[in-house]
Design an enzyme around this catalytic site. Structure first.
Site, short mmCIF file in Angstrom:
data_model
loop_
_atom_site.label_atom_id
_atom_site.label_comp_id
_atom_site.label_asym_id
_atom_site.label_seq_id
_atom_site.Cartn_x
_atom_site.Cartn_y
_atom_site.Cartn_z
N LYS A 17 84.57 -66.32 90.64
CA LYS A 17 83.94 -64.99 90.66
C LYS A 17 82.89 -64.87 89.55
O LYS A 17 81.81 -64.33 89.76
CB LYS A 17 85.01 -63.90 90.54
CG LYS A 17 85.81 -63.75 91.85
CD LYS A 17 86.76 -62.58 91.80
CE LYS A 17 87.63 -62.43 93.02
NZ LYS A 17 87.02 -61.76 94.15
N HIS A 24 87.49 -51.56 95.00
CA HIS A 24 88.58 -52.25 95.68
C HIS A 24 89.00 -51.55 96.98
O HIS A 24 89.55 -50.45 96.95
CB HIS A 24 89.78 -52.37 94.72
CG HIS A 24 90.88 -53.19 95.28
ND1 HIS A 24 92.21 -52.92 95.03
CD2 HIS A 24 90.87 -54.25 96.11
CE1 HIS A 24 92.95 -53.79 95.67
NE2 HIS A 24 92.17 -54.61 96.34
N1 CAA Z 1 90.70 -53.98 111.84
C1 CAA Z 1 90.00 -52.92 112.31
N2 CAA Z 1 90.60 -51.84 112.86
C2 CAA Z 1 91.94 -51.84 112.95
C3 CAA Z 1 92.72 -52.91 112.49
C4 CAA Z 1 92.06 -54.02 111.92
N3 CAA Z 1 92.72 -55.07 111.45
N4 CAA Z 1 94.04 -52.62 112.71
C5 CAA Z 1 94.06 -51.41 113.29
N5 CAA Z 1 92.80 -50.95 113.42
C6 CAA Z 1 92.38 -49.67 113.99
C7 CAA Z 1 92.70 -49.59 115.44
O1 CAA Z 1 91.67 -50.16 116.21
C8 CAA Z 1 92.82 -48.09 115.65
O2 CAA Z 1 91.52 -47.54 115.75
P1 CAA Z 1 91.16 -46.46 116.86
O3 CAA Z 1 91.93 -45.23 116.49
O4 CAA Z 1 89.70 -46.36 116.67
O5 CAA Z 1 91.57 -47.05 118.16
C9 CAA Z 1 93.40 -47.58 114.33
O6 CAA Z 1 93.13 -48.64 113.38
C10 CAA Z 1 94.88 -47.34 114.37
O7 CAA Z 1 95.46 -48.51 114.90
P2 CAA Z 1 96.85 -48.56 115.65
O8 CAA Z 1 97.09 -47.25 116.36
O9 CAA Z 1 96.94 -49.84 116.40
O10 CAA Z 1 97.79 -48.80 114.47
P3 CAA Z 1 98.79 -47.99 113.63
O11 CAA Z 1 98.78 -46.52 113.81
O12 CAA Z 1 100.04 -48.73 113.81
O13 CAA Z 1 98.20 -48.26 112.15
C11 CAA Z 1 97.65 -49.51 110.23
C12 CAA Z 1 97.79 -49.51 111.75
C13 CAA Z 1 96.56 -48.50 109.84
C14 CAA Z 1 97.25 -50.90 109.78
C15 CAA Z 1 99.04 -49.06 109.60
O14 CAA Z 1 100.03 -49.91 110.05
C16 CAA Z 1 99.02 -49.09 108.09
O15 CAA Z 1 98.57 -48.16 107.43
N6 CAA Z 1 99.58 -50.19 107.50
C17 CAA Z 1 99.64 -50.38 106.04
C18 CAA Z 1 98.44 -51.15 105.62
C19 CAA Z 1 98.39 -51.43 104.17
O16 CAA Z 1 99.35 -51.27 103.41
N7 CAA Z 1 97.22 -51.88 103.67
C20 CAA Z 1 97.00 -52.24 102.30
C21 CAA Z 1 97.36 -53.67 102.04
S1 CAA Z 1 96.97 -54.15 100.38
C22 CAA Z 1 95.34 -54.58 100.43
O17 CAA Z 1 94.74 -54.65 101.44
C23 CAA Z 1 94.66 -54.80 99.15
C24 CAA Z 1 94.47 -56.19 98.73
O18 CAA Z 1 93.69 -56.38 97.79
C25 CAA Z 1 95.22 -57.29 99.28
#
Ligand code: CAA
Length: 355
Positions: free
Chosen positions: A81, A124
């Site tokens: 980085k 982030h």
């Molecule tokens: N990419 C793009 N869009 C996505 C997607 C992806 N990977 N996954 C889901 N979506 C979209 C879907 O297309 C849908 O969009 P529309 O409403 O336009 O159709 C919307 O998100 C909701 O999707 P679903 O109804 O299929 O899914 P859901 O209600 O089960 O929610 C989720 C999915 C939002 C991922 C939910 O499960 C969630 O909030 N999970 C927790 C995620 C989390 O903790 N993230 C942080 C991780 S830590 C990190 O990322 C930081 C790091 O530095 C590592």
């Protein structure tokens, strides 16, 4: 991220990578996401074409010469980085902001070798970037006010909710996720069956089970973050031996749904080793909640954020914790875990409908 910037700011976005094949892969991914939006009727054909036209790729960083804002999202390795920022600094204008999407590394250290460290800021995002509304904005030691203010304006224009966080290892969401995922993976490593460890936190109403979340974040990122955290706080953060094994074997998936119910991918199962000290669901949950209460209090003591509600907001918007439960601190207060672990509540009665 490229798609988000193009869509919300309507500006040209250029992605760079090591070689043309990687650039093409990134562009193809962004274009496929635009096609999905068009198929859902979210954008019409013209808009889809305009968005595709805004996102281009390059194998040289010269492409950043007239950029206002450059964000790096390269491999989670400090030296890589630092080198990328040093190269970018040679090319960009004096007033270009340099942002990092690091998951856990020190933004201060990342900027330290630059001629103008004051224009570096942490920016982030959370997976999936298109969906999660949170942006943690990290003020490093040298970050100046114009840079920080620009980061907040950009965050708002991207329609994200920004929370100011201190430049502390893994900031807020990843620090808490890594801490409780560490407890769950350790319970598995020690001998707890996969399905018991994975459903232990169900009563919290989280959107994803721990192993599903690990898979979303990607085992390699989760592993590197846990290494950073273990280095910073060896007593509280573990590096799972099993996670290490699957990262070294290049596996990106942990479980499969092939049989109709989630189970560990057979190839991964062969690599995993378990001890013979299984915990019950309740014991796993107790360990994870105790860890969360302890870590949350330490973050407040260290001033990572201004107040408990910032941590709640981060977990609601960055990790999809259930809104109706008000966030992590009301949950820990209501369930009595805060008092048991820290001898006090996070929030007074009445806040977030707490009795
Ligand atoms: N990419 C793009 N869009 C996505 C997607 C992806 N990977 N996954 C889901 N979506 C979209 C879907 O297309 C849908 O969009 P529309 O409403 O336009 O159709 C919307 O998100 C909701 O999707 P679903 O109804 O299929 O899914 P859901 O209600 O089960 O929610 C989720 C999915 C939002 C991922 C939910 O499960 C969630 O909030 N999970 C927790 C995620 C989390 O903790 N993230 C942080 C991780 S830590 C990190 O990322 C930081 C790091 O530095 C590592």
């Amino acid at each position: 991220m490229a798609l988000l910037f193009a869509q919300r700011l309507q500006v040209p976005v250029v992605m760079t990578d090591l070689d043309q094949a990687r650039v093409d892969k990134g562009l193809a991914y962004a274009h496929a996401e635009i096609d999905k939006m068009a198929a859902k009727g979210r954008v019409n054909g013209d808009k889809a074409n305009r968005l595709k036209g805004l996102i281009t790729g390059s194998v040289t960083k010269e492409a950043f010469a007239d950029a206002d804002f450059v964000i790096e999202a390269v491999f989670e390795d400090m030296k890589v980085k630092q080198q990328v920022f040093a190269e970018v600094e040679q090319v960009v204008r004096e007033d270009c902001v340099l942002a990092t999407n690091t998951s856990s590394l020190s933004v201060t250290e990342m900027a330290s070798g630059l001629k103008h460290p004051e224009r570096v800021v942490g920016f982030h995002f959370f997976n999936p970037v298109a969906v999660m509304p949170l942006l943690e904005i990290v003020r490093a030691e040298q970050t100046d006010d114009p840079t920080l203010a620009t980061a907040f304006v950009v965050g708002k224009s991207l329609k994200k909710s920004s929370v100011l966080v201190k430049d502390a290892p893994a900031f807020v969401v990843n620090r808490l996720l890594t801490r409780f995922l560490g407890e769950v993976t350790t319970a598995y490593d020690e001998g707890t069956p996969f399905e018991v460890a994975d459903r232990a936190l169900d009563p919290l109403g989280l959107p994803m089970s721990p192993f599903t979340l690990l898979q979303l974040v990607g085992p390699a990122v989760a592993y590197h973050v846990s290494e950073t955290m273990h280095e910073a706080y060896p007593d509280r953060f573990y590096v799972s031996a099993n996670l290490k094994k699957i990262v070294e074997a290049g596996k990106t998936a942990i479980w499969t749904y092939d049989s109709g119910t989630p189970e560990i991918d057979p190839e991964v199962a062969e690599l995993f080793e378990q001890g013979d000290a299984p915990l019950s669901e309740e014991q796993v949950r107790d360990r994870a909640l105790t860890a969360l209460a302890q870590e949350t209090q330490l973050m407040l003591d260290e001033g990572v954020v201004a107040e408990a509600q910032d941590i709640d907001l981060c977990m609601l918007l960055g990790a999809g914790w259930p809104f109706h439960l008000g966030g992590i601190t009301p949950y820990l207060d209501r369930s009595g875990v805060s008092e048991k672990v820290n001898g006090k509540r996070f929030l007074p009665a009445g806040v977030a409908s707490l009795p």
